[in-house]
Design a protein around this motif. Structure first.
Motif, PDB file in Angstrom:
ATOM      1  N   UNK A   1       0.870  -5.652  -7.089  1.00  0.00           N
ATOM      2  CA  UNK A   1       1.984  -4.707  -7.286  1.00  0.00           C
ATOM      3  C   UNK A   1       1.465  -3.336  -7.754  1.00  0.00           C
ATOM      4  N   UNK A   2       2.256  -2.594  -8.535  1.00  0.00           N
ATOM      5  CA  UNK A   2       1.911  -1.210  -8.875  1.00  0.00           C
ATOM      6  C   UNK A   2       0.727  -1.143  -9.829  1.00  0.00           C
ATOM      7  N   UNK A   3      -0.287  -0.336  -9.446  1.00  0.00           N
ATOM      8  CA  UNK A   3      -1.488  -0.135 -10.261  1.00  0.00           C
ATOM      9  C   UNK A   3      -1.688   1.358 -10.480  1.00  0.00           C
ATOM     10  N   UNK A   4      -2.022   1.734 -11.702  1.00  0.00           N
ATOM     11  CA  UNK A   4      -2.195   3.148 -12.054  1.00  0.00           C
ATOM     12  C   UNK A   4      -3.541   3.673 -11.558  1.00  0.00           C
ATOM     13  N   UNK A   5      -3.559   4.893 -11.029  1.00  0.00           N
ATOM     14  CA  UNK A   5      -4.774   5.537 -10.531  1.00  0.00           C
ATOM     15  C   UNK A   5      -5.411   6.413 -11.606  1.00  0.00           C
ATOM     16  N   UNK A   6      -6.714   6.559 -11.547  1.00  0.00           N
ATOM     17  CA  UNK A   6      -7.413   7.446 -12.489  1.00  0.00           C
ATOM     18  C   UNK A   6      -7.249   8.908 -12.048  1.00  0.00           C
ATOM     19  N   UNK A   7      -7.449   9.161 -10.738  1.00  0.00           N
ATOM     20  CA  UNK A   7      -7.335  10.518 -10.195  1.00  0.00           C
ATOM     21  C   UNK A   7      -5.955  10.700  -9.562  1.00  0.00           C
ATOM     22  N   UNK A   8      -5.167  11.556 -10.138  1.00  0.00           N
ATOM     23  CA  UNK A   8      -3.821  11.799  -9.624  1.00  0.00           C
ATOM     24  C   UNK A   8      -3.878  12.706  -8.392  1.00  0.00           C
ATOM     25  N   UNK A   9      -3.182  12.300  -7.344  1.00  0.00           N
ATOM     26  CA  UNK A   9      -3.067  13.126  -6.148  1.00  0.00           C
ATOM     27  C   UNK A   9      -4.279  13.129  -5.242  1.00  0.00           C
ATOM     28  N   UNK A  10      -5.307  12.305  -5.528  1.00  0.00           N
ATOM     29  CA  UNK A  10      -6.511  12.275  -4.678  1.00  0.00           C
ATOM     30  C   UNK A  10      -6.211  11.629  -3.328  1.00  0.00           C
ATOM     31  N   UNK A  11      -5.549  10.461  -3.367  1.00  0.00           N
ATOM     32  CA  UNK A  11      -5.153   9.794  -2.114  1.00  0.00           C
ATOM     33  C   UNK A  11      -3.855  10.445  -1.629  1.00  0.00           C
ATOM     34  N   UNK A  12      -3.824  10.952  -0.387  1.00  0.00           N
ATOM     35  CA  UNK A  12      -2.612  11.645   0.093  1.00  0.00           C
ATOM     36  C   UNK A  12      -1.402  10.719   0.156  1.00  0.00           C
ATOM     37  N   UNK A  13      -0.302  11.176  -0.396  1.00  0.00           N
ATOM     38  CA  UNK A  13       0.940  10.382  -0.394  1.00  0.00           C
ATOM     39  C   UNK A  13       1.592  10.434   0.995  1.00  0.00           C
ATOM     40  N   UNK A  14       2.488   9.495   1.241  1.00  0.00           N
ATOM     41  CA  UNK A  14       3.216   9.388   2.527  1.00  0.00           C
ATOM     42  C   UNK A  14       2.268   9.301   3.728  1.00  0.00           C
ATOM     43  N   UNK A  15       1.104   8.685   3.526  1.00  0.00           N
ATOM     44  CA  UNK A  15       0.135   8.520   4.611  1.00  0.00           C
ATOM     45  C   UNK A  15       0.170   7.082   5.126  1.00  0.00           C
ATOM     46  N   UNK A  38       0.809  -1.225   0.000  1.00  0.00           N
ATOM     47  CA  UNK A  38       0.000   0.000   0.000  1.00  0.00           C
ATOM     48  C   UNK A  38       0.845   1.280   0.000  1.00  0.00           C
ATOM     49  N   UNK A  39       1.959   1.217  -0.700  1.00  0.00           N
ATOM     50  CA  UNK A  39       2.779   2.419  -0.876  1.00  0.00           C
ATOM     51  C   UNK A  39       2.095   3.318  -1.906  1.00  0.00           C
ATOM     52  N   UNK A  40       1.896   4.596  -1.563  1.00  0.00           N
ATOM     53  CA  UNK A  40       1.114   5.491  -2.417  1.00  0.00           C
ATOM     54  C   UNK A  40       2.009   6.558  -3.047  1.00  0.00           C
ATOM     55  N   UNK A  41       1.893   6.686  -4.349  1.00  0.00           N
ATOM     56  CA  UNK A  41       2.524   7.771  -5.093  1.00  0.00           C
ATOM     57  C   UNK A  41       1.430   8.596  -5.764  1.00  0.00           C
ATOM     58  N   UNK A  42       1.813   9.707  -6.398  1.00  0.00           N
ATOM     59  CA  UNK A  42       0.819  10.629  -6.963  1.00  0.00           C
ATOM     60  C   UNK A  42      -0.097   9.953  -7.984  1.00  0.00           C
ATOM     61  N   UNK A  43       0.466   9.102  -8.836  1.00  0.00           N
ATOM     62  CA  UNK A  43      -0.289   8.532  -9.956  1.00  0.00           C
ATOM     63  C   UNK A  43      -0.485   7.018  -9.867  1.00  0.00           C
ATOM     64  N   UNK A  44       0.065   6.371  -8.826  1.00  0.00           N
ATOM     65  CA  UNK A  44      -0.053   4.914  -8.703  1.00  0.00           C
ATOM     66  C   UNK A  44       0.066   4.482  -7.246  1.00  0.00           C
ATOM     67  N   UNK A  45      -0.334   3.236  -6.982  1.00  0.00           N
ATOM     68  CA  UNK A  45      -0.161   2.676  -5.628  1.00  0.00           C
ATOM     69  C   UNK A  45       0.175   1.199  -5.711  1.00  0.00           C
ATOM     70  N   UNK A  46       0.860   0.716  -4.691  1.00  0.00           N
ATOM     71  CA  UNK A  46       1.336  -0.665  -4.659  1.00  0.00           C
ATOM     72  C   UNK A  46       0.361  -1.511  -3.843  1.00  0.00           C
TER      73      UNK A  46
END
Length: 381
Positions: free
Chosen positions: A143-157, A130-138
């Motif tokens: 493994x890594x999956x691309x997000x539709x909404x960039x930056x919606x889920x807060x990173x480093x949370x 569940x590592x979160x980046x601006x455009x994808x999350x693990x």
């Protein structure tokens, strides 16, 4: 506090295949658990076993699957789904069965393919999960999956857990995050009262009337389109039956699946419009910062028994409105007052407090016999 974020994801073909396989396995396990308990409950009704033996708990069923079933050659595909997702599905089935066992609800429905909402549960076991980046999350196992909404889920949370689900032909991820929620320091205004109904969705004591969105042209147009697509689907099923009779079960489904997706998309579109309207209405109410909000404790299940009003009541989503309002009030530290369902708010005058016993349901305007005040029935309530 814990807060959920839900957004659409764009998995690769390989990831989609894995999600679909896992959802199918979880659905099978859910149905198997209910099937086992259904057999035990029938034995209890016949007096063959005691009531304690008529319930198989989730842990014992999980042990039975792990130790006896999944090692068999024909059931090796169970290992294609993660153990945590499997265990969570069985626990969900146990929760549903316990409600029936205690007499709180009917026997749970078996989940049908492509028609039931099955979610894959993934806890956070490792640092990389569940590592979160601006455009994808693990996501664990995917493994890594691309997000539709960039930056919606807060990173480093700090992520506690999450679920992956499928609706129609779209994939969604819901993540539960531990974060601090700051309430805006605004002066509290006086309290407001809300009367929900069918003619209009909500009449608020400050004079605002929220219209019934199901009466708008957009919804009516979508419902008309839905009927048309459902008729097409029905004809395809009928023609399949005739071809199976002629060809002795050799006819395939061909375009039925495509038509089914079209119908499901319209259903989802209608649901999204209604949910969005509820969310915006609640947001408007909470933004006013009232000292308290008063709503009526409606008997929705009783209202649903009226065959003439059941569809209209279901479309209004009264229960969803109340649940979300309770959550938002708790989040913003606003007192929510629930009025008893037997309190005669419609028959009591809001000006002088006198009680009008002979008020009928057809009387849409309230005329007080004591102070002669004339008010709209719902606004008075």
């Amino acid at each position: 506090m814990l807060r959920a974020y839900k957004t659409e994801i764009y998995p690769t073909e390989e990831q989609r295949k894995k999600i679909n396989q896992s959802i199918g396995i979880c659905r099978w396990l859910y149905n198997q658990y209910l099937g086992k308990n259904q057999e035990l409950y029938k034995q209890f009704q016949e007096g063959l076993i005691s009531k304690k033996e008529a319930k198989l708990n989730a842990n014992n069923f999980d042990k039975y699957i792990n130790n006896e079933i999944k090692f068999l050659e024909e059931y090796k595909w169970i290992n294609l789904c993660g153990s945590k997702a499997r265990k969570k599905t069985i626990c969900n089935a146990e929760t549903a069965y316990n409600r029936f066992f205690k007499g709180q609800s009917k026997f749970p429905r078996f989940k049908k393919k492509n028609k039931s909402n099955v979610k894959l549960y993934f806890p956070k076991n490792n640092k990389t999960d569940w590592k979160i980046e601006r455009h994808r999350l693990n996501i664990p196992t995917l493994k890594w999956v691309r997000l539709k909404e960039f930056g919606y889920i807060p990173t480093n949370s700090k992520v506690v857990n999450g679920t992956v689900s499928k609706k129609v032909d779209r994939y969604f991820v819901s993540v539960i995050i531990e974060e601090e929620y700051k309430v805006e320091d605004k002066p509290y205004t006086k309290g407001i009262g809300i009367d929900v109904g069918i003619k209009e969705f909500a009449i608020i004591s400050n004079g605002v009337h929220k219209k019934n969105i199901n009466k708008t042209a957009k919804i009516k147009q979508l419902e008309k389109r839905l009927k048309r697509e459902q008729r097409k689907l029905s004809r395809k099923y009928e023609s399949l039956k005739l071809r199976n009779k002629k060809e002795k079960g050799k006819a395939t489904r061909q375009n039925i699946q495509k038509q089914l997706v079209k119908v499901q998309r319209i259903h989802q579109r209608l649901t999204n419009i209604r949910t969005d309207y509820i969310n915006k209405t609640i947001n408007e109410l909470v933004k006013q910062k009232p000292s308290y909000i008063t709503i009526e404790d409606l008997n929705v299940s009783g209202m649903m028994k009226n065959k003439h009003l059941s569809k209209a009541v279901a479309q209004q989503k009264f229960y969803e409105f109340r649940v979300k309002l309770e959550y938002k009030c708790k989040l913003n530290k606003i007192e929510l007052r629930i009025v008893d369902r037997f309190y005669p708010s419609s028959k009591t005058c809001s000006v002088c407090g006198s009680y009008k016993k002979d008020l009928k349901l057809s009387d849409r305007v309230y005329k007080c016999n004591k102070c002669n005040s004339i008010l709209d029935r719902d606004y008075n309530a």
